[in-house]
Scaffold this motif. Sequence first.
Motif, PDB file in Angstrom:
ATOM      1  N   ASN A  65     -10.031  14.263   2.469  1.00 53.49           N
ATOM      2  CA  ASN A  65     -11.165  13.974   3.675  1.00 53.49           C
ATOM      3  C   ASN A  65     -10.206  12.859   5.259  1.00 53.49           C
ATOM      4  O   ASN A  65      -9.873  13.547   6.035  1.00 53.49           O
ATOM      5  CB  ASN A  65     -12.742  13.795   3.758  1.00 53.49           C
ATOM      6  CG  ASN A  65     -13.201  15.042   2.901  1.00 53.49           C
ATOM      7  OD1 ASN A  65     -12.659  15.918   2.812  1.00 53.49           O
ATOM      8  ND2 ASN A  65     -14.503  14.363   2.033  1.00 53.49           N
ATOM      9  N   GLU A  66     -10.177  12.210   4.483  1.00 48.08           N
ATOM     10  CA  GLU A  66      -9.163  10.691   5.247  1.00 48.08           C
ATOM     11  C   GLU A  66      -8.156  11.625   5.582  1.00 48.08           C
ATOM     12  O   GLU A  66      -7.381  11.034   6.327  1.00 48.08           O
ATOM     13  CB  GLU A  66      -9.342  10.177   4.537  1.00 48.08           C
ATOM     14  CG  GLU A  66     -10.828   8.310   4.322  1.00 48.08           C
ATOM     15  CD  GLU A  66     -10.277   7.549   3.766  1.00 48.08           C
ATOM     16  OE1 GLU A  66     -10.902   6.237   3.779  1.00 48.08           O
ATOM     17  OE2 GLU A  66      -9.860   7.379   2.818  1.00 48.08           O
ATOM     18  N   LEU A  67      -7.343  11.859   4.360  1.00 46.40           N
ATOM     19  CA  LEU A  67      -5.632  12.694   4.985  1.00 46.40           C
ATOM     20  C   LEU A  67      -5.876  13.345   5.817  1.00 46.40           C
ATOM     21  O   LEU A  67      -5.269  14.072   6.555  1.00 46.40           O
ATOM     22  CB  LEU A  67      -5.765  12.764   3.326  1.00 46.40           C
ATOM     23  CG  LEU A  67      -4.080  12.986   3.468  1.00 46.40           C
ATOM     24  CD1 LEU A  67      -3.381  11.431   4.259  1.00 46.40           C
ATOM     25  CD2 LEU A  67      -3.269  13.605   3.051  1.00 46.40           C
ATOM     26  N   LYS A  68      -6.992  14.942   6.173  1.00 46.19           N
ATOM     27  CA  LYS A  68      -7.503  15.796   7.124  1.00 46.19           C
ATOM     28  C   LYS A  68      -7.259  15.314   7.870  1.00 46.19           C
ATOM     29  O   LYS A  68      -7.386  15.699   8.880  1.00 46.19           O
ATOM     30  CB  LYS A  68      -7.946  16.796   6.684  1.00 46.19           C
ATOM     31  CG  LYS A  68      -7.744  17.150   5.163  1.00 46.19           C
ATOM     32  CD  LYS A  68      -8.926  18.033   3.955  1.00 46.19           C
ATOM     33  CE  LYS A  68      -9.253  19.136   4.721  1.00 46.19           C
ATOM     34  NZ  LYS A  68      -9.903  20.688   4.384  1.00 46.19           N
ATOM     35  N   GLU A  69      -8.458  13.881   8.126  1.00 47.27           N
ATOM     36  CA  GLU A  69      -8.594  14.083   9.106  1.00 47.27           C
ATOM     37  C   GLU A  69      -8.345  13.265  10.166  1.00 47.27           C
ATOM     38  O   GLU A  69      -7.195  13.175  11.658  1.00 47.27           O
ATOM     39  CB  GLU A  69      -9.872  12.556   9.652  1.00 47.27           C
ATOM     40  CG  GLU A  69     -10.764  12.334  10.647  1.00 47.27           C
ATOM     41  CD  GLU A  69     -10.369  11.052  10.802  1.00 47.27           C
ATOM     42  OE1 GLU A  69     -10.033  11.397  12.136  1.00 47.27           O
ATOM     43  OE2 GLU A  69      -9.288  10.524  10.258  1.00 47.27           O
ATOM     44  N   LEU A  70      -6.923  12.167   9.009  1.00 45.69           N
ATOM     45  CA  LEU A  70      -5.816  11.473  10.292  1.00 45.69           C
ATOM     46  C   LEU A  70      -4.742  12.969  10.293  1.00 45.69           C
ATOM     47  O   LEU A  70      -4.168  12.634  11.489  1.00 45.69           O
ATOM     48  CB  LEU A  70      -5.039  10.673   8.892  1.00 45.69           C
ATOM     49  CG  LEU A  70      -3.926   9.272  10.022  1.00 45.69           C
ATOM     50  CD1 LEU A  70      -5.315   8.859  10.912  1.00 45.69           C
ATOM     51  CD2 LEU A  70      -3.755   8.236   9.044  1.00 45.69           C
ATOM     52  N   PHE A  96       7.474   8.696  12.843  1.00 45.14           N
ATOM     53  CA  PHE A  96       7.493   8.113  12.369  1.00 45.14           C
ATOM     54  C   PHE A  96       5.410   7.690  11.915  1.00 45.14           C
ATOM     55  O   PHE A  96       5.309   7.728  10.266  1.00 45.14           O
ATOM     56  CB  PHE A  96       7.351   6.687  13.028  1.00 45.14           C
ATOM     57  CG  PHE A  96       6.279   5.333  12.053  1.00 45.14           C
ATOM     58  CD1 PHE A  96       7.225   4.622  11.474  1.00 45.14           C
ATOM     59  CD2 PHE A  96       5.161   5.377  12.187  1.00 45.14           C
ATOM     60  CE1 PHE A  96       7.070   3.882  10.698  1.00 45.14           C
ATOM     61  CE2 PHE A  96       4.951   3.708  12.117  1.00 45.14           C
ATOM     62  CZ  PHE A  96       5.678   3.692  11.173  1.00 45.14           C
ATOM     63  N   ALA A  97       4.897   8.604  13.008  1.00 46.36           N
ATOM     64  CA  ALA A  97       3.422   8.993  12.037  1.00 46.36           C
ATOM     65  C   ALA A  97       3.610  10.144  10.987  1.00 46.36           C
ATOM     66  O   ALA A  97       3.105   9.388   9.700  1.00 46.36           O
ATOM     67  CB  ALA A  97       2.618   9.909  12.805  1.00 46.36           C
ATOM     68  N   PRO A  98       4.029  11.173  10.907  1.00 49.01           N
ATOM     69  CA  PRO A  98       4.129  11.809   9.196  1.00 49.01           C
ATOM     70  C   PRO A  98       4.520  11.526   8.651  1.00 49.01           C
ATOM     71  O   PRO A  98       4.178  11.087   7.027  1.00 49.01           O
ATOM     72  CB  PRO A  98       4.291  13.222   9.462  1.00 49.01           C
ATOM     73  CG  PRO A  98       5.043  12.652  11.598  1.00 49.01           C
ATOM     74  CD  PRO A  98       4.684  11.907  11.888  1.00 49.01           C
ATOM     75  N   PHE A  99       5.648  10.389   9.135  1.00 47.69           N
ATOM     76  CA  PHE A  99       6.665   9.413   7.325  1.00 47.69           C
ATOM     77  C   PHE A  99       5.372   9.282   7.084  1.00 47.69           C
ATOM     78  O   PHE A  99       5.503   8.887   5.684  1.00 47.69           O
ATOM     79  CB  PHE A  99       7.965   9.194   8.024  1.00 47.69           C
ATOM     80  CG  PHE A  99       9.051   8.313   7.583  1.00 47.69           C
ATOM     81  CD1 PHE A  99       9.216   8.734   6.341  1.00 47.69           C
ATOM     82  CD2 PHE A  99       8.221   6.638   7.659  1.00 47.69           C
ATOM     83  CE1 PHE A  99      10.114   8.035   5.322  1.00 47.69           C
ATOM     84  CE2 PHE A  99       9.637   6.381   6.492  1.00 47.69           C
ATOM     85  CZ  PHE A  99      10.235   6.711   6.150  1.00 47.69           C
ATOM     86  N   ILE A 100       5.240   7.980   7.783  1.00 45.25           N
ATOM     87  CA  ILE A 100       4.029   7.083   6.999  1.00 45.25           C
ATOM     88  C   ILE A 100       3.219   7.361   6.619  1.00 45.25           C
ATOM     89  O   ILE A 100       3.136   6.351   5.027  1.00 45.25           O
ATOM     90  CB  ILE A 100       4.248   5.868   8.129  1.00 45.25           C
ATOM     91  CG1 ILE A 100       3.851   4.483   6.888  1.00 45.25           C
ATOM     92  CG2 ILE A 100       3.175   5.551   8.931  1.00 45.25           C
ATOM     93  CD1 ILE A 100       5.112   3.670   7.197  1.00 45.25           C
ATOM     94  N   MET A 101       2.918   8.563   6.857  1.00 45.45           N
ATOM     95  CA  MET A 101       1.583   9.144   5.973  1.00 45.45           C
ATOM     96  C   MET A 101       1.799   9.793   5.059  1.00 45.45           C
ATOM     97  O   MET A 101       1.242   9.702   3.668  1.00 45.45           O
ATOM     98  CB  MET A 101       0.999  10.187   6.980  1.00 45.45           C
ATOM     99  CG  MET A 101      -0.053   9.544   8.020  1.00 45.45           C
ATOM    100  SD  MET A 101      -0.772  11.260   9.255  1.00 45.45           S
ATOM    101  CE  MET A 101      -2.382  11.687   7.546  1.00 45.45           C
ATOM    102  N   LEU A 102       3.268  10.291   4.466  1.00 51.62           N
ATOM    103  CA  LEU A 102       4.151  10.893   3.590  1.00 51.62           C
ATOM    104  C   LEU A 102       4.037   9.448   2.357  1.00 51.62           C
ATOM    105  O   LEU A 102       4.163   9.177   1.298  1.00 51.62           O
ATOM    106  CB  LEU A 102       5.139  11.489   3.774  1.00 51.62           C
ATOM    107  CG  LEU A 102       4.979  13.356   4.573  1.00 51.62           C
ATOM    108  CD1 LEU A 102       6.295  13.779   4.158  1.00 51.62           C
ATOM    109  CD2 LEU A 102       4.714  13.740   2.618  1.00 51.62           C
TER     110      LEU A 102
END
Length: 383
Positions: A209-214, A193-199
């Motif tokens: 920068n926020e995206l890379k940090e998460l 779910f984690a990489p899915f919801i990010m996508l």
Amino acid sequence: MKKWITLSVGLLMSGFLFGQTENTQEKEQPMKGYEINGLITGKYTGMVYLVKEDGMHGPQTKVDSCEVIDGRFQFKGDSVPEQSVIYFIQSHDEQLAPVFLEAGQINMTMRADYFLGSSTKGTINNNLWTLHQLQTRYWIDSMLLASNTHYMRYGRGNLAVEDSLFKFRTWEQNTKKLNMEKNMVRFYNDQAFAPFIMLFEMTNELSLNELKELRGQLNEKLNDHPYTKELDEIIANKEFRVGIEAPEFSIKGMDGEDIELKNFIGKYILLDFWASWCGPCRNEMPNVVKLYKECKGKNFEIIGISLDQKPEPWKKAVKDLKMTWPQACDFQVWYGPVARRYNLTAVPYTVLINPEGKIEALNLRGEELITTIKTLLKNNKKK
């Protein structure tokens, strides 16, 4: 009174924990396969289909079908993908209800006229997806109710003020939603779910920068997950700009040979992305033909990369348009690795790579394309 309440709560918790221990001992072995039990409310007759999607935006394939009887359907399988990914329940009119295909019993409920609003529970990633959707709907409904209540109390006054107020409430709810998603990613960083919801929800909302940090907070076991790989590509694409090293690639040429970027480094290389069905590409091609005639053999090469789906129209267009430079196509349109690696969103599109393998210029066309490359070749010859 306070002591009694505390004691009562303590006894209740003890009973709960004791019951949990007994249930745990009696618990059956977890399922290795999946069982999807669906309920469709409203009038629905006919079939539903279990559909697999290749990546986030790739082609879809029906892998199973089931007749809906009295609003109910069931899909069963003895095995699941090695990594939990989204499949879809598709209606006969091509509505889609997402479901993480993972081991266990999965229960779905959807309206006959709105599959996308389905509720899916029973396994961890499906629970997380439904929790996300419920919270999102709550915030949207709250925002709309607050706006309507304001209008009922004060009426519709200055439209500019009302528009500003609505935009503020939208921003406020989006901020809450984004913070919730960040927390879910951090807390469930070992779940698909984690990489899915990010996508699906966050790549356009967060800064690079926020995206890379998460992304850095995802559990390393997800590094090879297809959603994480797509996320990494998006991050790389956001960094795609003049001056960076050109992404390496290998793609099949017209005669089946491997065309690899590394074999051309040392020259100026023009990657020309086009398609036989693209009118602007055809209109631009005489300029590219002219450029190649004038600069061929002068430390310069063109690699044409087509976004065609079938070989016949691609090969015919190459011949008709007199494109005599190396040509390649993977027949995956926008979803091929080269198109995605080079952040392709439209054609025609060009990427100019210098002899050191770095990106020199992007999307040159017409006379600017010819003049720029001639100038670079002339200056490079003087060195």
